[in-house]
Scaffold this motif. Structure first.
Motif, PDB file in Angstrom:
ATOM      1  N   PRO A  31       1.195  -1.531  -0.137  1.00 26.77           N
ATOM      2  CA  PRO A  31       0.024   0.446   0.291  1.00 26.77           C
ATOM      3  C   PRO A  31       1.238   1.033   0.080  1.00 26.77           C
ATOM      4  O   PRO A  31      -0.010   2.667  -0.408  1.00 26.77           O
ATOM      5  N   LEU A  41      -5.973   6.881  -1.115  1.00 23.25           N
ATOM      6  CA  LEU A  41      -6.728   5.720  -0.393  1.00 23.25           C
ATOM      7  C   LEU A  41      -7.843   6.098  -0.074  1.00 23.25           C
ATOM      8  O   LEU A  41      -8.203   7.193   0.114  1.00 23.25           O
ATOM      9  N   ILE A  44     -11.274   2.268   3.360  1.00 19.82           N
ATOM     10  CA  ILE A  44     -11.136   0.899   4.768  1.00 19.82           C
ATOM     11  C   ILE A  44     -12.327   0.058   4.321  1.00 19.82           C
ATOM     12  O   ILE A  44     -12.924   0.202   5.185  1.00 19.82           O
ATOM     13  N   TYR A  57      -8.167  -2.390   1.371  1.00 22.70           N
ATOM     14  CA  TYR A  57      -7.689  -0.873   1.342  1.00 22.70           C
ATOM     15  C   TYR A  57      -8.059  -0.356  -0.408  1.00 22.70           C
ATOM     16  O   TYR A  57      -7.684  -1.720  -1.078  1.00 22.70           O
ATOM     17  N   THR A  58      -9.337   0.286  -0.599  1.00 22.51           N
ATOM     18  CA  THR A  58      -9.032   0.522  -1.851  1.00 22.51           C
ATOM     19  C   THR A  58      -8.537   1.989  -2.087  1.00 22.51           C
ATOM     20  O   THR A  58      -9.053   2.489  -1.701  1.00 22.51           O
ATOM     21  N   SER A  68      -7.394  -2.803  -5.128  1.00 24.35           N
ATOM     22  CA  SER A  68      -7.474  -3.269  -4.057  1.00 24.35           C
ATOM     23  C   SER A  68      -6.510  -4.405  -3.281  1.00 24.35           C
ATOM     24  O   SER A  68      -6.501  -4.712  -4.133  1.00 24.35           O
ATOM     25  N   HIS A  81      -0.262  -9.120   2.420  1.00 23.77           N
ATOM     26  CA  HIS A  81      -0.839  -7.970   1.972  1.00 23.77           C
ATOM     27  C   HIS A  81      -1.057  -9.079   0.591  1.00 23.77           C
ATOM     28  O   HIS A  81      -0.465  -8.841   0.230  1.00 23.77           O
TER      29      HIS A  81
END
Length: 88
Positions: A31, A41, A44, A57-58, A68, A81
């Motif tokens: 991220p 961001l 969430i 998270y997008t 994402s 992640h």
């Protein structure tokens, strides 16, 4: 015969769905890298089915690119992640 055909069709859908998700998967992207690349961001979202510390998270860039990331927020899971390019 219909049962066999149904099982074959469902098996094909499952296998092809897995291969499509691998196609959109971004490797070695965190991220932090997305933010440094100009992504913002956007949201969430907790994924309660995966546990209380797993989030989606997008990120959005220029309103045209969406990524994402599934992020596990554990002390020992620093690198756990997975990011996907939604607008491939």
């Amino acid at each position: 015969m219909k049962k066999i055909l149904l099982i074959l069709c469902l098996s094909f859908l499952f296998v092809s769905n897995v291969s499509f998700s691998e196609e959109f998967k971004l490797t070695d992207i965190k991220p932090k890298d997305l933010v440094n690349d100009g992504y913002v961001l956007h949201s969430i979202t907790p994924i309660s089915a995966e546990g209380p510390r797993v989030m989606l998270y997008t990120f959005i860039k220029n309103n045209t690119k969406i990524v994402s990331c599934v992020v596990e927020l554990f002390d020992v899971a620093e690198d756990l992640h997975t990011c996907y390019n939604v607008t491939n």
